[in-house]
Design an enzyme around this catalytic site. Structure first.
Site, PDB file in Angstrom:
ATOM      1  N   ASP A 157       0.524 -21.622 -27.064  1.00  0.00           N
ATOM      2  CA  ASP A 157      -0.889 -21.423 -26.773  1.00  0.00           C
ATOM      3  C   ASP A 157      -1.440 -20.599 -27.930  1.00  0.00           C
ATOM      4  O   ASP A 157      -1.207 -19.389 -27.995  1.00  0.00           O
ATOM      5  CB  ASP A 157      -1.072 -20.681 -25.446  1.00  0.00           C
ATOM      6  CG  ASP A 157      -2.528 -20.351 -25.171  1.00  0.00           C
ATOM      7  OD1 ASP A 157      -3.401 -21.157 -25.522  1.00  0.00           O
ATOM      8  OD2 ASP A 157      -2.789 -19.260 -24.605  1.00  0.00           O
ATOM      9  N   GLU A 211      -1.341 -26.305 -27.512  1.00  0.00           N
ATOM     10  CA  GLU A 211      -2.641 -26.463 -26.865  1.00  0.00           C
ATOM     11  C   GLU A 211      -3.714 -26.605 -27.930  1.00  0.00           C
ATOM     12  O   GLU A 211      -3.743 -25.852 -28.908  1.00  0.00           O
ATOM     13  CB  GLU A 211      -2.937 -25.252 -25.976  1.00  0.00           C
ATOM     14  CG  GLU A 211      -4.207 -25.417 -25.179  1.00  0.00           C
ATOM     15  CD  GLU A 211      -4.420 -24.294 -24.178  1.00  0.00           C
ATOM     16  OE1 GLU A 211      -5.501 -23.681 -24.213  1.00  0.00           O
ATOM     17  OE2 GLU A 211      -3.507 -24.036 -23.366  1.00  0.00           O
ATOM     18  N   ASP A 241      -1.111 -15.498 -21.655  1.00  0.00           N
ATOM     19  CA  ASP A 241      -0.992 -16.343 -22.848  1.00  0.00           C
ATOM     20  C   ASP A 241       0.433 -16.902 -22.938  1.00  0.00           C
ATOM     21  O   ASP A 241       0.636 -18.030 -23.382  1.00  0.00           O
ATOM     22  CB  ASP A 241      -1.303 -15.533 -24.114  1.00  0.00           C
ATOM     23  CG  ASP A 241      -2.685 -14.916 -24.068  1.00  0.00           C
ATOM     24  OD1 ASP A 241      -3.651 -15.641 -24.322  1.00  0.00           O
ATOM     25  OD2 ASP A 241      -2.789 -13.720 -23.750  1.00  0.00           O
TER      26      ASP A 241
END
Length: 194
Positions: free
Chosen positions: A21, A81, A154
């Site tokens: 991420d 992502e 996260d």
């Protein structure tokens, strides 16, 4: 039509999938090992960039840390992502650069990369594209049987990218999986949100 004989005595191949991420202050990651329909958490964590004031030094640090993770866990694939489109162009540019630094580390090791939209990841993990970070984390904890959850969401977002990639690329029909939703639910009760 050619027919191929499938050797059912051979175990399914093992894969190690790294999920990231991207972030400019905190970058989350998770690495899983998969074999057939089984998944196992190898590591989950963050790359903390908050103490680094210079944006270019942050990019260097991202590249170095992702490189260390790759050399330590030898992932076969990277799921990352995609940055979501916001109103602040400068933030988008910095986030794209952070994502690029992580991608460059994977490319340096010839690791295939797949990018997923945030909604697609949330949908794959929770069944809802608009799920909250907390809902994603709770589902990951249940599916992967994580005892000690990280305090930064996260980290779970990075892990979610890896698990999403596993779900997207693990073909249950080809692997003798379910032919209907009912059969899938019976074979995979741990993937059903209650």
């Amino acid at each position: 039509m050619s027919s191929r004989k499938i050797n059912n005595n051979q175990p399914p191949p093992e894969r190690i999938i790294m999920g990231i991420d991207p972030g400019t202050n905190v970058m989350g990651y998770g690495i899983i090992k998969t074999q057939g329909n089984k998944t196992e958490l190898l590591v989950i964590g963050i790359i903390d960039l908050r103490k680094k004031a210079d944006h270019y030094l942050k990019l260097q640090y991202i590249f170095e840390r992702v490189n260390q993770l790759i050399e330590g866990y030898h992932p076969d694939e990277l799921a990352i992502e995609a940055p979501f489109y916001g109103k602040n162009v400068q933030s988008m540019l910095k986030l794209g650069r952070a994502q690029g630094a992580a991608i460059a580390a994977a490319l340096a090791h010839n690791i295939p990369i797949t990018e997923y939209a945030p909604r697609k990841i949330k949908l794959a993990i929770t069944g809802q594209g608009a799920a909250s970070k907390e809902q994603v984390a709770a589902m990951l904890q249940k599916v992967l049987k994580i005892k000690d959850m990280p305090k930064h969401l996260d980290a779970t977002d990075g892990l979610a990218a890896a698990l999403c990639h596993f779900y997207q690329t693990n073909r249950p029909i080809a692997a003798g999986g379910a032919k209907s939703w009912k059969e899938f639910i019976n074979k995979n009760p741990e993937r059903v949100a209650k």
